[in-house]
Design an enzyme around this catalytic site. Sequence first.
Site, PDB file in Angstrom:
ATOM      1  N   TYR A   1       0.965  -1.142   0.155  1.00  0.00           N
ATOM      2  CA  TYR A   1       0.141  -0.034  -0.076  1.00  0.00           C
ATOM      3  C   TYR A   1       0.846   0.996   0.035  1.00  0.00           C
ATOM      4  CZ  TYR A   1       1.035  -0.649   4.573  1.00  0.00           C
ATOM      5  OH  TYR A   1       1.731  -0.772   5.901  1.00  0.00           O
TER       6      TYR A   1
ATOM      7  N   ASP B   1      -3.203   2.184   9.925  1.00  0.00           N
ATOM      8  CA  ASP B   1      -1.918   1.333  10.655  1.00  0.00           C
ATOM      9  C   ASP B   1      -1.163   1.751  10.230  1.00  0.00           C
ATOM     10  OD1 ASP B   1      -0.207  -0.241  12.273  1.00  0.00           O
ATOM     11  OD2 ASP B   1      -1.586  -1.541  12.480  1.00  0.00           O
ATOM     12  N   ILE B   2       0.012   2.037   9.591  1.00  0.00           N
ATOM     13  CA  ILE B   2       0.845   2.332   8.443  1.00  0.00           C
ATOM     14  C   ILE B   2       1.687   2.347   8.886  1.00  0.00           C
ATOM     15  CG2 ILE B   2       1.513   3.996   6.949  1.00  0.00           C
ATOM     16  CD1 ILE B   2      -1.737   3.639   6.802  1.00  0.00           C
ATOM     17  N   GLU B   3       2.861   1.200   8.361  1.00  0.00           N
ATOM     18  CA  GLU B   3       4.221   0.765   8.954  1.00  0.00           C
ATOM     19  C   GLU B   3       5.441   0.729   7.586  1.00  0.00           C
ATOM     20  OE1 GLU B   3       3.656  -2.787  11.759  1.00  0.00           O
ATOM     21  OE2 GLU B   3       1.582  -1.278  12.155  1.00  0.00           O
ATOM     22  N   LEU B   4       4.708   0.385   5.945  1.00  0.00           N
ATOM     23  CA  LEU B   4       5.106   0.284   4.960  1.00  0.00           C
ATOM     24  C   LEU B   4       4.491   1.015   4.268  1.00  0.00           C
ATOM     25  CD1 LEU B   4       3.992  -4.066   4.847  1.00  0.00           C
ATOM     26  CD2 LEU B   4       5.942  -2.771   5.906  1.00  0.00           C
TER      27      LEU B   4
END
Length: 300
Positions: free
Chosen positions: A110, A150-153
Amino acid sequence: MAMGKMATLLALAVTFCVLLSSSGTVVAAGKTGRITVYWGQTASEGSLRKACESNLYSTVIISFLTNFGGGKYKLNLAGHSWSAVGPDVKYCQSKNILVLLAIGGGIGKYSLASKADAKAVADHLWDLYLGGRSKSRPFGNAVLDGIDFDIELGSNKHYDDLARYLKDYSKKGKRKVWITAAPQCPFPDRMLGEALRTGLFDRVHVQFYNNPVCSYRAGNVAGFTRAWKKWTSSLPKSSVYLGLPAAPRAAGSGYVKPATLTSKLLPIVQRSKNYGGIMLWSRYWDLQTGYSKAVKRAIS
């Protein structure tokens, strides 16, 4: 007779003031303390309805929309039947439990390539999950309460634009669109820092785990406290939640025993005016340990 009544009233007033001053933290927690839990990443955790029937949570976050951007989308509920989720959402909402959809997570693909891409994702979320219309809504006519970031990538660009577009739908629809986030505890969060600076997020569930520099442990009380104060002072318009794993195996580090939470951490975090409660990863792990049951009275 009148003097006797006055003395009685005075004694009652003094007693009330003493009780109020001695339980200030508890009273404040009773007004604001809530438990948010993530649900949706294993069928072993049971249905969404069961999670809400437990009466343990005030918010359940369905996880995750793992792919988005560039016109490509993927909802991953890891074994849960989509058709069952819609009626369960309505049941949860009938119990005044908020139900949100988390976008992102630790796996998937994403990113937002542009402001126009952010608008397209916002429209997709509105039409398929919120108050819009589409022939391909995964949960039927159930309307979720909002979106959790929940943005981790990937890239950290344009999440501020996505937040603005989603918030605009609060003005167009019949109900509020809740916007929440789950940043890592090192401040500022490298993925969501710019988005959080918009001040549009209703709640921020800070992940105080998998980050030794700011997670709570006996040798890092000062580091944890500094991080918590930084988050709460920087987000005066948001309710800030203490994010924790519900079991030692639920995260690489950062697990805090229930007794330690209630005796050590809550006295620190509940001092903040915008303390909101705690967030747990996840419903599955909470079922294994009974974490929320052990701490609920202290939280709320």
